[in-house]
Motif scaffolding. Structure first.
Motif, PDB file in Angstrom:
ATOM      1  N   ASN A 215     -10.511  25.120   0.255  1.00 54.07           N
ATOM      2  CA  ASN A 215     -11.928  25.370   0.006  1.00 54.07           C
ATOM      3  C   ASN A 215     -12.699  24.083   0.254  1.00 54.07           C
ATOM      4  N   SER A 216     -13.793  24.166   1.013  1.00 49.63           N
ATOM      5  CA  SER A 216     -14.524  22.971   1.431  1.00 49.63           C
ATOM      6  C   SER A 216     -15.781  22.679   0.631  1.00 49.63           C
ATOM      7  N   PHE A 217     -16.130  23.538  -0.336  1.00 48.04           N
ATOM      8  CA  PHE A 217     -17.424  23.419  -1.001  1.00 48.04           C
ATOM      9  C   PHE A 217     -17.289  23.524  -2.509  1.00 48.04           C
ATOM     10  N   VAL A 218     -18.323  23.051  -3.216  1.00 47.19           N
ATOM     11  CA  VAL A 218     -18.502  23.476  -4.600  1.00 47.19           C
ATOM     12  C   VAL A 218     -18.819  24.964  -4.554  1.00 47.19           C
TER      13      VAL A 218
ATOM     14  N   ARG B 259     -23.635  19.895   5.777  1.00 49.97           N
ATOM     15  CA  ARG B 259     -24.979  20.249   5.302  1.00 49.97           C
ATOM     16  C   ARG B 259     -24.922  21.375   4.266  1.00 49.97           C
ATOM     17  N   VAL B 260     -24.061  22.346   4.514  1.00 47.16           N
ATOM     18  CA  VAL B 260     -23.901  23.407   3.515  1.00 47.16           C
ATOM     19  C   VAL B 260     -23.297  22.827   2.241  1.00 47.16           C
ATOM     20  N   ARG B 261     -22.326  21.917   2.389  1.00 50.01           N
ATOM     21  CA  ARG B 261     -21.726  21.282   1.216  1.00 50.01           C
ATOM     22  C   ARG B 261     -22.778  20.516   0.416  1.00 50.01           C
ATOM     23  N   GLU B 262     -23.676  19.817   1.118  1.00 49.08           N
ATOM     24  CA  GLU B 262     -24.734  19.084   0.436  1.00 49.08           C
ATOM     25  C   GLU B 262     -25.671  20.044  -0.296  1.00 49.08           C
TER      26      GLU B 262
ATOM     27  N   VAL C 148     -33.198  20.145   1.660  1.00 51.93           N
ATOM     28  CA  VAL C 148     -32.060  19.301   1.278  1.00 51.93           C
ATOM     29  C   VAL C 148     -30.997  19.313   2.369  1.00 51.93           C
ATOM     30  N   ALA C 149     -30.761  20.493   2.954  1.00 50.90           N
ATOM     31  CA  ALA C 149     -29.733  20.648   3.979  1.00 50.90           C
ATOM     32  C   ALA C 149     -30.205  20.252   5.373  1.00 50.90           C
ATOM     33  N   HIS C 150     -31.508  19.935   5.507  1.00 54.12           N
ATOM     34  CA  HIS C 150     -32.084  19.596   6.821  1.00 54.12           C
ATOM     35  C   HIS C 150     -31.865  20.741   7.812  1.00 54.12           C
ATOM     36  N   MET C 151     -32.153  21.953   7.352  1.00 53.17           N
ATOM     37  CA  MET C 151     -32.027  23.157   8.160  1.00 53.17           C
ATOM     38  C   MET C 151     -33.282  24.003   7.987  1.00 53.17           C
ATOM     39  N   SER C 152     -33.512  24.895   8.929  1.00 51.73           N
ATOM     40  CA  SER C 152     -34.532  25.907   8.708  1.00 51.73           C
ATOM     41  C   SER C 152     -34.000  26.903   7.682  1.00 51.73           C
ATOM     42  N   THR C 153     -34.888  27.681   7.093  1.00 53.52           N
ATOM     43  CA  THR C 153     -34.429  28.647   6.088  1.00 53.52           C
ATOM     44  C   THR C 153     -33.495  29.684   6.695  1.00 53.52           C
TER      45      THR C 153
ATOM     46  N   HIS D 211     -29.571  30.123   5.569  1.00 53.25           N
ATOM     47  CA  HIS D 211     -29.059  31.396   5.056  1.00 53.25           C
ATOM     48  C   HIS D 211     -27.822  31.831   5.843  1.00 53.25           C
ATOM     49  N   ARG D 212     -27.878  31.708   7.158  1.00 59.94           N
ATOM     50  CA  ARG D 212     -26.754  32.144   7.995  1.00 59.94           C
ATOM     51  C   ARG D 212     -25.520  31.293   7.740  1.00 59.94           C
ATOM     52  N   HIS D 213     -25.673  29.973   7.744  1.00 60.94           N
ATOM     53  CA  HIS D 213     -24.529  29.085   7.550  1.00 60.94           C
ATOM     54  C   HIS D 213     -24.007  29.144   6.120  1.00 60.94           C
ATOM     55  N   PHE D 214     -24.924  29.215   5.157  1.00 62.18           N
ATOM     56  CA  PHE D 214     -24.504  29.220   3.761  1.00 62.18           C
ATOM     57  C   PHE D 214     -23.700  30.476   3.447  1.00 62.18           C
ATOM     58  N   LYS D 215     -24.163  31.612   3.935  1.00 62.11           N
ATOM     59  CA  LYS D 215     -23.429  32.855   3.659  1.00 62.11           C
ATOM     60  C   LYS D 215     -22.096  32.887   4.391  1.00 62.11           C
TER      61      LYS D 215
END
Length: 293
Positions: free
Chosen positions: A72-75, A182-185, A206-211, A215-219
């Motif tokens: 697992n790579s994230f909190v 960025r998703v981890r951050e 915070v992630a330096h991404m568009s919304t 959403h796509r990367h986080f999910k």
């Protein structure tokens, strides 16, 4: 060889989850079935030497059993279901700096960013990796060996992991400017601020991404949207406080960030199947029954 690892884990477990004198090593040993457990995963690799565990996060789930490893790579707020016991595992908590230093030492190259961050993965342990993990856990048998050998053995484990099917995941984890990082951050920031009223726009900044990209990367990485991730964190902490006792659902709702006790009760029941107070009483009863010889 898996039996040797399982035996080493059992020798040094003083409960379900036991931190150890070896840096970044936790051992887990369960003898009897337990209720599904709400946990907050850190970036880690879990090496399973006995039994099997299902990990559920949002809309996704993974099952790993004896002889396998789960990365697992994230909190990540998860529910763990131990599907086979006795259960034994050794957990390596990942440090991106240690991994990045190893990659530079090996070939001086950087991993290429992937369009979709790979947050989790399962693979079989090779004999060489299993041997290294077993020697790492068995350092606990000789505490005087921990200081000179633990870091070297951890580096060997990471080296073996980089050559495994989990290698691409680890390379993404080590890369400072990748979708994974960025998703981890973003996940770490939500975890630090989950009691506050957050917006997708704030998290995207915070992630330096568009919304939309967030959403796509986080999910893809966590199995849930950023705000659903926040809700899971709130409900997990609320459940922990309620089970501990000495408080009320209304106080807990306010403490974890809910402005409306009604909304809290509704979302809690949707997540756990019972109203807050009833669920907490049920869990305490199960814990007391399990503790009775």
């Amino acid at each position: 060889m898996v039996d040797r690892l399982a035996a080493a884990i059992a020798r040094h477990s003083d409960g379900r989850w036991s931190d150890t004198a070896v840096p970044r090593l936790t051992v887990v040993a369960l003898e009897e079935p337990v209720a599904p457990a709400d946990l907050l995963y850190e970036p880690m690799v879990c090496f399973i030497a006995g039994g099997a565990k299902r990990t559920v996060a949002g809309d996704r789930s993974w099952v790993a059993g004896r002889g396998e490893m789960f990365l697992n790579s994230f909190v990540l707020p998860v529910t763990c279901v131990f599907e086979q016991v006795p259960y034994r595992s050794a957990v390596l908590r990942l440090d991106s700096r240690v991994l990045a230093d190893l990659l530079l030492e090996l070939d001086g190259s950087s991993p290429r960013p992937q369009p979709h961050p790979a947050g989790q993965g399962i693979a079989l342990m090779t004999p060489e990796l299993l041997d290294a993990v077993t020697r790492w856990v068995r350092l606990l048998d000789a505490p005087e060996d921990i200081r000179p050998l633990a870091a070297r053995t951890e580096s060997e484990i990471l080296y073996r992991l980089l050559g495994s099917p989990l290698g691409p995941h680890l390379r993404q984890f080590a890369l400072a400017d990748s979708g994974t990082a960025r998703v981890r951050e973003a996940a770490g920031w939500i975890s630090a601020h989950y009691t506050e009223p957050l917006t997708v726009e704030e998290i995207a900044a915070v992630a330096h991404m568009s919304t939309a990209t967030l959403h796509r990367h986080f999910k893809a990485a966590t199995g849930m949207s950023p705000l659903r991730f926040q809700r899971h964190l709130r409900l997990q902490e609320a459940r922990r406080r309620l089970v501990a006792g000495g408080t009320t659902a209304a106080l807990v709702a306010e403490a974890v960030g809910y402005a409306s006790p009604t909304q809290f009760s509704r979302e809690y029941r949707r997540a756990y199947g019972l109203p807050p107070a009833q669920d907490a009483a049920h869990l305490r009863g199960r814990m007391e029954s399990a503790a009775t010889p």
